[in-house]
Design a protein around this motif. Sequence first.
Motif, short mmCIF file in Angstrom:
data_model
loop_
_atom_site.label_atom_id
_atom_site.label_comp_id
_atom_site.label_asym_id
_atom_site.label_seq_id
_atom_site.Cartn_x
_atom_site.Cartn_y
_atom_site.Cartn_z
N ASP A 68 -23.36 -54.07 -43.69
CA ASP A 68 -23.48 -55.34 -43.00
C ASP A 68 -23.18 -56.45 -44.01
O ASP A 68 -22.80 -56.19 -45.15
N VAL A 69 -23.35 -57.69 -43.60
CA VAL A 69 -23.03 -58.81 -44.48
C VAL A 69 -23.89 -58.78 -45.74
O VAL A 69 -23.43 -59.13 -46.83
N VAL A 70 -25.13 -58.32 -45.62
CA VAL A 70 -26.01 -58.23 -46.79
C VAL A 70 -25.46 -57.20 -47.78
O VAL A 70 -25.41 -57.45 -48.99
N SER A 71 -25.03 -56.06 -47.26
CA SER A 71 -24.46 -55.01 -48.12
C SER A 71 -23.26 -55.53 -48.90
O SER A 71 -23.14 -55.32 -50.11
N ASP A 94 -12.03 -56.03 -47.68
CA ASP A 94 -12.49 -55.01 -46.75
C ASP A 94 -13.49 -55.60 -45.76
O ASP A 94 -13.43 -55.31 -44.56
N ALA A 95 -14.38 -56.42 -46.24
CA ALA A 95 -15.36 -57.07 -45.36
C ALA A 95 -14.65 -57.89 -44.29
O ALA A 95 -14.95 -57.78 -43.09
N LYS A 131 -6.26 -55.93 -47.57
CA LYS A 131 -6.34 -54.56 -48.05
C LYS A 131 -7.51 -53.89 -47.37
O LYS A 131 -8.46 -54.53 -46.99
N SER A 132 -7.46 -52.58 -47.31
CA SER A 132 -8.59 -51.84 -46.79
C SER A 132 -9.18 -51.03 -47.93
O SER A 132 -8.45 -50.40 -48.68
#
Length: 136
Positions: A68-71, A94-95, A131-132
């Motif tokens: 998630d955004v925290v991660s 990636d995010a 990019k992934s």
Amino acid sequence: MHNILIHGLCSVGKLDDAMKLAAEMERWSCVANLVTYNTLMEGCFKVRDSNIATVIWGYMYKKGWGADVVSYNIMLSGLCMCGRVRHAIEFFDDARSHGIAPTPTVVAWDRGESRETKRFIKKKKEGGEKKSLKVS
């Protein structure tokens, strides 16, 4: 309760003990969750161990817990703190490709002064390629 104990251990730099407790959780049939993994990754960066944090990231996905955004914020700030700006940029991209808008800690880390960060800012302003991040 386990997550609180893990957080406390990580806060005082006892990453090994926190990792042992997380491993014991499974043995006790306590399910580790995203909070557990985020806390462990944060603990890794507290002791400047970006390699273990990256392993935890992969394990988290293997166990079926998506970030998630925290991660992402933990990984971005931690990687920058450890001088791995290029890797942090990959995580940022990636995010964004997953619809997550993390705090741009890459820029905040060195106040936009490094050559790599200036290229990153320019690329983002120009709407550069995405990019992934491949996680094994």
